[in-house]
Enzyme design. Structure first.
Site, short mmCIF file in Angstrom:
data_model
loop_
_atom_site.label_atom_id
_atom_site.label_comp_id
_atom_site.label_asym_id
_atom_site.label_seq_id
_atom_site.Cartn_x
_atom_site.Cartn_y
_atom_site.Cartn_z
CB CYS A 19 -6.44 4.44 -17.67
SG CYS A 19 -5.64 6.16 -17.83
CG HIS B 219 -2.27 8.03 -15.98
ND1 HIS B 219 -2.25 7.11 -16.86
CD2 HIS B 219 -1.18 8.01 -15.48
CE1 HIS B 219 -1.12 6.70 -17.30
NE2 HIS B 219 -0.16 7.31 -16.39
CG ASP C 127 -0.27 0.74 2.31
OD1 ASP C 127 -0.23 1.93 2.72
OD2 ASP C 127 0.47 -0.12 3.19
CB CYS D 241 -1.93 4.33 -20.19
SG CYS D 241 -2.97 4.02 -19.04
CB CYS E 133 -4.57 7.28 -21.49
SG CYS E 133 -3.29 7.58 -20.02
#
Length: 373
Positions: A308, A337, A268, A306, A311
């Site tokens: 996503c 992103h 994390d 990318c 993008c």
């Protein structure tokens, strides 16, 4: 039945890296996994639906912050963290120990617990192993942490030893205080600073207490990456193979890959969201600062490689404009992103594990990203 179950699917014979699953009351986590941080019951700038879209299977929330505001009793009355924050997938809460020691300038550490001043209003507060567990039981996360002392870096051997030994004693008290073992898995936290013999001893002491999972704390706090990797190589072999291993506070791409290579299952960090809000962007070819003037007329995606949502739909030039204009959408898109980038990186790590090529993937990624091999 235990609150969680770890399913080991594959171990890399060359490195010890593990492909697995953690089954929890609110769903299954594919490991190695990165956990986005929702400090105050929210991942800054993102809705729960958006978190699912970027691929998050588990979110971390912070006991210290929720203890101070709004208070664990309010969260309990709301039906627990899952209902309170509208998130139906797994949640992990930390113990609050790291924040007590890092955010509170006025604190008094004793065997019974820690007295400190709230960073919000300066009021006097007390957190003990028992209180940390009481708060986490009220929050209702699937995975909760033992209260520990995170020794600073650097620190001398006597301090690290005293801190590690107290962390073990506190871990025993946490087990006794834990009221919901059937639906909340309590992890022990290995401490010992950068002293290998202390790390090994801490791991052995905690394994004797038979926790459902084990965290490694007190790393990525300023020490060089080579030291962190060395500590992991000496610590991880002393943790049970049939239980999950969680390296706390680690989230840079190189540390995620190197941690996975050394048998870590869970990570994390606030890094992707924090740097995103400042305009720093992860890309396949290294970080960029999208606020820089050179991107004003750059109408390509943040990362051309990318896939996503950001993008596919927005350009560097537009997102730079949002940052310069002080528009909140810029912060949100950069955060979106960056989270997608790290969660996709974990997918790539898992796929490389399936194909027995994680060391080769590391070399390829480091060369392209600009890291030193």
């Amino acid at each position: 039945m235990p609150a969680i179950r770890y399913e080991l699917m594959k171990t890399c014979a060359r490195t010890g890296a593990r492909l697995g699953r953690v089954h929890t009351p609110h769903g299954t986590i594919e490991t190695p996994a990165f956990m986005p941080v929702g400090t105050q019951a929210t991942v800054k700038g993102m809705t729960p639906e958006e978190m699912k879209e970027v691929g998050a299977e588990i979110i971390l929330s912070n006991t210290y912050h929720l203890f101070l505001r709004p208070g664990h009793e309010i969260v309990r009355e709301a039906g627990g963290l899952h209902a309170f924050m509208h998130w139906d997938r797994p949640i992990l809460t930390d113990s609050g120990g790291f924040q007590v020691f890092s955010l509170s300038s006025l604190r008094n550490i004793k065997e019974d617990g820690v007295t400190f001043r709230s960073h919000i209003d300066g009021s006097k507060k007390f957190l003990s192993p028992e209180m940390s567990i009481e708060v986490q039981n009220a929050l209702g996360a699937d995975i909760i942490m033992s209260f520990d002392e995170c020794a600073p870096y650097p620190c001398d051997y006597p301090y690290a030893k005293r801190s590690m030994e107290m962390t073990t004693r506190w871990a025993k008290r946490c087990q006794i205080a834990h009221k919901r073992p059937e639906d909340q898995a309590l992890f022990g936290i290995v401490q010992g600073s950068t002293y290998k013999e202390l790390r090994i001893e801490s791991a052995k002491q905690l394994v004797e207490l038979d926790f459902p999972g084990y965290s490694i704390g007190g790393l990525s706090v300023g020490e060089p990456g080579a030291i962190m990797n060395d500590i992991l190589e000496h610590t991880v072999p002393h943790l049970p193979k049939e239980k999950p291993r969680y390296l706390m506070g680690v989230g840079s791409p190189d540390y995620l890959i190197d941690g996975a290579l050394r048998g870590i299952d869970m990570f994390d960090c606030v890094l992707p969201t924090r740097i995103g809000r400042n305009g720093t962007i992860f890309t396949a070819n290294g970080r960029i600062i999208v606020r820089d003037a050179k991107y004003a007329r750059d109408f390509t995606p943040l990362d051309p490689e990318c896939g996503c949502y950001v993008c596919k739909n927005y350009t560097r030039g537009y997102i730079r404009h949002l940052f310069k204009a002080g528009e909140l959408l810029g912060l949100r898109l950069a955060t979106w992103h960056n989270l997608h980038f790290l969660l996709h990186l974990m997918e790539q790590i898992r796929q490389a594990l399936r194909e027995d090529r994680l060391p080769e993937f590391r070399t390829e990624f480091f060369l392209k990203y600009g890291y030193t091999l």
